[in-house]
Design an enzyme around this catalytic site. Structure first.
Site, PDB file in Angstrom:
ATOM      1  N   ASN A  26       0.820  -1.223   0.000  1.00  0.00           N
ATOM      2  CA  ASN A  26       0.000   0.000   0.000  1.00  0.00           C
ATOM      3  C   ASN A  26       0.848   1.266   0.000  1.00  0.00           C
ATOM      4  O   ASN A  26       0.593   2.191  -0.775  1.00  0.00           O
ATOM      5  CB  ASN A  26      -0.920   0.006   1.224  1.00  0.00           C
TER       6      ASN A  26
ATOM      7  N   THR B 180       9.237   0.945   7.548  1.00  0.00           N
ATOM      8  CA  THR B 180       8.763  -0.289   8.192  1.00  0.00           C
ATOM      9  C   THR B 180       8.769  -0.157   9.719  1.00  0.00           C
ATOM     10  O   THR B 180       9.725   0.360  10.303  1.00  0.00           O
ATOM     11  CB  THR B 180       9.663  -1.469   7.752  1.00  0.00           C
TER      12      THR B 180
ATOM     13  N   ASP C 177       9.582  -6.061  -4.864  1.00  0.00           N
ATOM     14  CA  ASP C 177       8.798  -6.814  -3.865  1.00  0.00           C
ATOM     15  C   ASP C 177       9.028  -8.294  -4.109  1.00  0.00           C
ATOM     16  O   ASP C 177       9.356  -8.706  -5.233  1.00  0.00           O
ATOM     17  CB  ASP C 177       7.301  -6.480  -3.988  1.00  0.00           C
TER      18      ASP C 177
ATOM     19  N   HIS D  58       8.449   6.495  17.346  1.00  0.00           N
ATOM     20  CA  HIS D  58       7.181   6.433  16.617  1.00  0.00           C
ATOM     21  C   HIS D  58       6.307   5.367  17.277  1.00  0.00           C
ATOM     22  O   HIS D  58       6.134   4.278  16.766  1.00  0.00           O
ATOM     23  CB  HIS D  58       7.475   6.067  15.161  1.00  0.00           C
TER      24      HIS D  58
HETATM   25  N1  APR Z   1      11.352  -8.084   0.703  1.00  0.00           N
HETATM   26  C1  APR Z   1      10.608  -7.247  -0.060  1.00  0.00           C
HETATM   27  N2  APR Z   1       9.298  -7.033   0.155  1.00  0.00           N
HETATM   28  C2  APR Z   1       8.724  -7.698   1.160  1.00  0.00           C
HETATM   29  C3  APR Z   1       9.431  -8.593   1.987  1.00  0.00           C
HETATM   30  C4  APR Z   1      10.810  -8.780   1.709  1.00  0.00           C
HETATM   31  N3  APR Z   1      11.559  -9.605   2.448  1.00  0.00           N
HETATM   32  N4  APR Z   1       8.562  -9.086   2.908  1.00  0.00           N
HETATM   33  C5  APR Z   1       7.366  -8.524   2.669  1.00  0.00           C
HETATM   34  N5  APR Z   1       7.445  -7.688   1.602  1.00  0.00           N
HETATM   35  C6  APR Z   1       6.408  -6.883   0.980  1.00  0.00           C
HETATM   36  C7  APR Z   1       5.054  -7.569   0.938  1.00  0.00           C
HETATM   37  O1  APR Z   1       4.981  -8.511  -0.134  1.00  0.00           O
HETATM   38  C8  APR Z   1       4.111  -6.381   0.751  1.00  0.00           C
HETATM   39  O2  APR Z   1       3.804  -6.158  -0.619  1.00  0.00           O
HETATM   40  O3  APR Z   1       6.173  -5.696   1.733  1.00  0.00           O
HETATM   41  C9  APR Z   1       4.909  -5.189   1.293  1.00  0.00           C
HETATM   42  C10 APR Z   1       4.240  -4.487   2.468  1.00  0.00           C
HETATM   43  O4  APR Z   1       3.089  -3.894   1.995  1.00  0.00           O
HETATM   44  P1  APR Z   1       1.727  -3.794   2.852  1.00  0.00           P
HETATM   45  O5  APR Z   1       1.468  -5.095   3.523  1.00  0.00           O
HETATM   46  O6  APR Z   1       0.695  -3.224   1.959  1.00  0.00           O
HETATM   47  O7  APR Z   1       2.123  -2.771   4.023  1.00  0.00           O
HETATM   48  P2  APR Z   1       2.168  -1.160   3.967  1.00  0.00           P
HETATM   49  O8  APR Z   1       0.847  -0.624   4.374  1.00  0.00           O
HETATM   50  O9  APR Z   1       2.758  -0.728   2.680  1.00  0.00           O
HETATM   51  O10 APR Z   1       3.172  -0.894   5.190  1.00  0.00           O
HETATM   52  C11 APR Z   1       4.504  -1.328   5.124  1.00  0.00           C
HETATM   53  O11 APR Z   1       5.240   0.340   6.685  1.00  0.00           O
HETATM   54  O12 APR Z   1       4.046   1.794   8.054  1.00  0.00           O
HETATM   55  C12 APR Z   1       4.755   0.600   7.980  1.00  0.00           C
HETATM   56  O13 APR Z   1       3.697  -0.720   9.693  1.00  0.00           O
HETATM   57  C13 APR Z   1       3.856  -0.572   8.303  1.00  0.00           C
HETATM   58  O14 APR Z   1       5.658  -2.110   8.541  1.00  0.00           O
HETATM   59  C14 APR Z   1       4.610  -1.689   7.675  1.00  0.00           C
HETATM   60  C15 APR Z   1       5.230  -1.050   6.429  1.00  0.00           C
END
Ligand code: APR
Length: 320
Positions: free
Chosen positions: A13, A120, A34, A176
């Site tokens: 997202n 993250t 990703d 945070h």
């Molecule tokens: N390498 C690359 N991408 C990864 C990995 C990895 N090892 N593990 C997970 N992902 C990807 C997932 O496939 C997913 O598409 O990270 C993405 C995270 O996206 P969302 O689940 O939509 O999370 P998002 O709302 O973008 O938030 C990401 O930011 O604010 C923080 O707490 C939140 O830790 C979270 C991060």
């Protein structure tokens, strides 16, 4: 001259929103990375197809191969899992720490000169771990939290006062998490500090206290409403503001999770402090003086971050 290259590690997202914003603002060519099959390629193609209407020329690509982020000027990291209702940011620690290891190694191998912005969660511990795993200089690795928390604070204040958000300057310090420190004394409307506005009858202390608490709970409020994930529009906008400050050498004064080496009494860890961001990355930490109450709140927040870092060291022995 070649356009800057922006690598977005995580195409969920926040990653997708970052890509769209970077393109619309023409900050540079974007590579979405990703591990999810097809996700970065699909989002990249979708955003690229908005180019003709929006009028941008930035190249947009998606990949699951770190080699494709080679030479990136900026890396913004959102890889990992996001919160669901009932979870705190700290609940994400174990899973996201492993993710930071692979991301840190990927950046070190392919984009060691990048300015790295971590989003993250739990943010302050994850940016510390990402820096450790990547080995990049401390001034080139920082975390996005303060810009977002301050934007939430400013939004609530502008609603309370019935004034433009452009005229509100709000400052949030510390980690945070629940212990963050929205600074009332350093937040202003057109330069008028909030305590003066209470005296002027623009608001009451009780209302201000409630806004401070709503700011602290800002992320949880959105998680509670969305139910399936956490905030992404404002987090992405905040990180883009930081990336733009670096790419355009703007010397913006922005609160972010930066590595402190004695500033504000903090040594050897990442926590939210006011910084100057320009072409050197985090060029300076603004070593503001806190009063007794602010210092107590800040120290409490720093201790919470220390606890998370100790937990990281317990999970991954290479960090100890
Ligand atoms: N390498 C690359 N991408 C990864 C990995 C990895 N090892 N593990 C997970 N992902 C990807 C997932 O496939 C997913 O598409 O990270 C993405 C995270 O996206 P969302 O689940 O939509 O999370 P998002 O709302 O973008 O938030 C990401 O930011 O604010 C923080 O707490 C939140 O830790 C979270 C991060």
């Amino acid at each position: 001259m070649a356009r800057p290259k922006i690598a977005l590690i995580g195409a969920g997202n926040i990653g997708g929103t970052l890509a769209h914003l970077a393109a619309v603002k023409e900050l540079g060519d974007v590579v979405l990375f990703d591990i999810a099959d097809g996700l970065p390629q699909g989002k990249a193609l979708d955003i690229a197809e908005s180019g003709p209407s929006e009028g941008f020329d930035a190249a947009m690509s998606g990949t699951s191969d770190y080699a494709d982020i080679a030479g990136a000027d900026v890396c913004i990291v959102t890889a990992g899992v996001a919160r669901k209702p009932g979870m705190s940011r700290d609940d994400l620690l174990g899973i996201n720490l492993k993710v930071m290891k692979s991301v840190g190694e990927g950046i070190a191998a392919h984009a060691p000169d990048a300015f790295v912005i971590c989003i993250t969660n739990p943010l302050d511990a994850m940016v510390w771990a990402l820096r450790e795993f990547s080995g990049l200089p401390h001034n080139k690795v920082c975390g996005m939290a303060g810009v977002l928390d301050s934007a939430r604070f400013a939004h609530f204040l502008s609603e309370e006062f019935g004034v433009s958000m452009r005229d509100v300057t709000a400052f949030v310090l510390g980690g945070h998490g629940d212990t963050m420190v929205p600074s009332v004394r350093y937040s202003t409307v057109a330069g008028i500090p909030l305590p003066d506005l209470v005296e002027m009858g623009w608001t009451t202390q009780d209302k201000l206290d409630a806004i401070v608490q709503r700011t602290r709970d800002g992320g949880a409020e959105i998680v509670g409403l969305l139910k399936t994930g956490s905030a992404y529009y404002a987090p992405a906008t905040s990180a883009i503001e930081m990336a733009e400050a670096y790419l355009k050498d703007q010397k913006r004064v922005l609160p972010c999770a930066a590595y402190c080496d004695g500033e504000l009494g903090v040594k050897g860890l990442y926590v939210g402090v006011p910084t100057v961001i320009g072409k050197g990355g985090v060029e300076r930490i603004v070593d503001i003086k806190l009063n007794k109450d602010e210092q107590a709140g800040f120290d409490n927040s720093v201790n919470a971050v220390k606890g998370l870092i100790e937990a990281c060291k317990g999970i991954d022995g290479s960090l100890a």
